[in-house]
Design an enzyme around this catalytic site. Structure first.
Site, mmCIF file in Angstrom:
data_model
loop_
_atom_site.group_PDB
_atom_site.id
_atom_site.type_symbol
_atom_site.label_atom_id
_atom_site.label_comp_id
_atom_site.label_asym_id
_atom_site.label_seq_id
_atom_site.Cartn_x
_atom_site.Cartn_y
_atom_site.Cartn_z
ATOM 1 N N ASN A 32 -28.952 -58.614 51.709
ATOM 2 C CA ASN A 32 -29.946 -58.757 53.043
ATOM 3 C C ASN A 32 -30.507 -57.240 52.953
ATOM 4 O O ASN A 32 -31.417 -56.813 53.793
ATOM 5 C CB ASN A 32 -29.240 -58.797 54.381
ATOM 6 C CG ASN A 32 -28.262 -57.855 54.768
ATOM 7 O OD1 ASN A 32 -28.154 -56.849 54.143
ATOM 8 N ND2 ASN A 32 -27.583 -58.239 56.161
ATOM 9 N N TYR A 140 -12.301 -52.371 60.522
ATOM 10 C CA TYR A 140 -12.467 -52.798 59.051
ATOM 11 C C TYR A 140 -11.663 -53.627 58.196
ATOM 12 O O TYR A 140 -11.767 -54.641 57.763
ATOM 13 C CB TYR A 140 -13.183 -51.307 58.342
ATOM 14 C CG TYR A 140 -13.080 -51.669 56.868
ATOM 15 C CD1 TYR A 140 -14.145 -52.536 56.346
ATOM 16 C CD2 TYR A 140 -12.400 -50.970 56.020
ATOM 17 C CE1 TYR A 140 -14.301 -52.740 55.053
ATOM 18 C CE2 TYR A 140 -12.693 -50.914 54.420
ATOM 19 C CZ TYR A 140 -13.438 -51.921 54.102
ATOM 20 O OH TYR A 140 -13.679 -52.211 52.860
ATOM 21 N N ILE A 206 -14.526 -31.218 56.332
ATOM 22 C CA ILE A 206 -13.219 -31.762 55.904
ATOM 23 C C ILE A 206 -12.720 -32.400 57.262
ATOM 24 O O ILE A 206 -12.402 -31.475 58.228
ATOM 25 C CB ILE A 206 -12.395 -30.870 55.442
ATOM 26 C CG1 ILE A 206 -13.142 -30.398 54.035
ATOM 27 C CG2 ILE A 206 -10.902 -31.294 55.240
ATOM 28 C CD1 ILE A 206 -12.090 -29.450 53.227
ATOM 29 N N GLY A 283 -9.277 -43.675 62.498
ATOM 30 C CA GLY A 283 -9.203 -44.790 61.808
ATOM 31 C C GLY A 283 -8.566 -44.339 60.369
ATOM 32 O O GLY A 283 -8.287 -45.200 59.369
HETATM 33 N N1 UDP Z 1 -13.659 -37.105 53.976
HETATM 34 C C1 UDP Z 1 -14.171 -35.863 54.693
HETATM 35 N N2 UDP Z 1 -15.422 -35.466 54.784
HETATM 36 C C2 UDP Z 1 -16.546 -36.253 54.380
HETATM 37 C C3 UDP Z 1 -16.039 -37.601 54.054
HETATM 38 C C4 UDP Z 1 -14.698 -37.931 54.107
HETATM 39 O O1 UDP Z 1 -13.102 -35.030 54.791
HETATM 40 O O2 UDP Z 1 -17.668 -35.938 54.591
HETATM 41 C C5 UDP Z 1 -12.409 -37.298 53.852
HETATM 42 C C6 UDP Z 1 -11.934 -38.851 54.858
HETATM 43 O O3 UDP Z 1 -11.420 -38.382 56.156
HETATM 44 C C7 UDP Z 1 -10.792 -39.361 53.952
HETATM 45 C C8 UDP Z 1 -11.409 -39.097 52.384
HETATM 46 O O4 UDP Z 1 -12.189 -38.064 52.475
HETATM 47 O O5 UDP Z 1 -9.532 -38.741 53.971
HETATM 48 C C9 UDP Z 1 -12.002 -40.066 51.748
HETATM 49 O O6 UDP Z 1 -13.249 -40.618 52.708
HETATM 50 P P1 UDP Z 1 -14.218 -41.839 52.345
HETATM 51 O O7 UDP Z 1 -15.306 -41.869 53.362
HETATM 52 O O8 UDP Z 1 -14.892 -41.155 50.883
HETATM 53 O O9 UDP Z 1 -13.516 -43.148 51.943
HETATM 54 P P2 UDP Z 1 -12.484 -43.999 52.784
HETATM 55 O O10 UDP Z 1 -11.055 -43.213 52.595
HETATM 56 O O11 UDP Z 1 -12.838 -43.793 54.160
HETATM 57 O O12 UDP Z 1 -12.604 -45.317 52.029
#
Ligand code: UDP
Length: 325
Positions: A32, A140, A206, A283
């Site tokens: 979509n 999710y 972070i 989450g």
């Molecule tokens: N993360 C972060 N800063 C960001 C994006 C992600 O510190 O800008 C951390 C996030 O909290 C997680 C890890 O990096 O611990 C991986 O996150 P991502 O969103 O890449 O993938 P997910 O684990 O949600 O599938």
């Protein structure tokens, strides 16, 4: 072979389409374009349609026949799912329900489903295999687990064969730089770190440095997007000889902290990543690392990318090519 890829304009779906296209498979892409990119859907015939519209789905299937469906359509952001749970259940659960109904109406009996490590929730042991309890801590993960349950019931009742692949952290880009990871807004760690290093994304935030991990930042298992595509390809073969609904965990089996990923992005790109420490993200579990022995044994799957730096290098290449797809 003819495959319908739902979500084939998105990050993982477009790499899947490229993989199949390179192996001579006829690919139809249903998307979509809500988060996918038209220019990424270049490895198949694109049909703009939405899983929430059953009539449109019928039209797509009438243009078949398809030997199997690969289903990547989903809302997939943990933090967003906490804020917008109903959107997640609608898109991910109701959308898949509609897809399964359409598959039954049109006699398509094989499905490879994008699942996620988020079905497990907070790990109770270091490496997560398929026997680990499933207890998602965000909508999710819950939405994906509901679909896995539906797939088991539909296999029992109607003989629909399926393989659910639970990705840990999909990462990297096509090694030729043609397609990559481009979300808007981007929320994922590696693209955000690269953008910060390039000076076009502000500073990297972070999310928490007070987690119960060695350096206080979250630990994840990063797996290259083409290794995920390889697993889907093998899952198609697996369903030839295996009835029922199956689920496999896909990761490299090695955990890297956010700080370690940032260091890899700096090392590979030769540029510093400016960072700020921000509050924890809703989450997020502290640690998620896969045990993928079952996928290796049953599917014959072997990731080609086992070094974080090699994965990060493909992402850098795509970003440096000013990729948009
Ligand atoms: N993360 C972060 N800063 C960001 C994006 C992600 O510190 O800008 C951390 C996030 O909290 C997680 C890890 O990096 O611990 C991986 O996150 P991502 O969103 O890449 O993938 P997910 O684990 O949600 O599938």
């Amino acid at each position: 072979m003819s495959i319908l890829i739902c979500g084939g304009a998105g990050y993982i779906g477009s790499h899947m389409a490229k993989w199949l296209h390179a192996r001579g498979t006829a690919v139809t892409i249903l998307d979509n374009l809500s988060t996918g990119h038209r220019e990424a859907a270049r490895y198949g015939r694109l049909v703009e349609a939405d899983l929430l519209e059953p009539a449109a789905l019928d039209a797509v299937f009438e243009a078949g026949p398809f030997d199997a469906v690969m289903h990547f359509c989903a809302r997939s952001l943990v933090g967003e799912s906490v804020r917008l749970p109903l959107d997640y259940y609608d898109n991910n659960v109701v959308g898949t329900l509609n897809l399964l109904r359409a598959m039954r109406r049109h006699g398509v009996g094989r499905l490879v489903f994008s699942s996620t490590a988020a079905v497990f929730g907070e790990p109770v042991r270091d490496r997560i295999d398929e026997s680990h309890p499933t207890a998602p801590i965000n909508p999710y993960g819950a939405s994906k687990l509901m679909v896995e349950r539906m797939l088991r019931d539909v296999a029992d009742a109607h003989g629909l064969r399926s393989v659910a692949l639970r990705y840990f952290n999909a990462a990297g880009a096509s090694p030729d730089g043609a397609i990559g990871e481009g979300h808007a807004p981007e929320t994922h760690l590696i693209p955000n770190a690269i953008a910060a290093a390039r000076g076009d994304g502000g500073r990297l935030r972070i999310f928490g440095d007070d987690w119960p991990t060695p350096d206080g930042t979250c630990v994840r298992d990063y797996i290259h997007v083409d290794d995920l595509a390889q697993a889907h390809w093998r899952a198609l073969g697996y369903m030839e000889t295996h009835a029922g609904a199956h689920a496999f965990n896909l990761g490299n089996g090695q955990g890297f902290s956010v700080r370690e990923v940032v260091a890899a992005v700096e090392r590979v790109g030769g540029r510093p990543v400016p960072v700020d420490i921000a509050p924890r993200r809703a989450g997020d579990p502290a640690v998620l690392v896969a045990a993928s022995d079952l996928a290796r044994r049953e599917l014959g799957w072997r990731p080609d990318y086992t070094r974080l730096d090699d994965i990060v290098a493909t992402a850098w290449r795509w970003h440096d090519g000013a990729g948009t797809a």
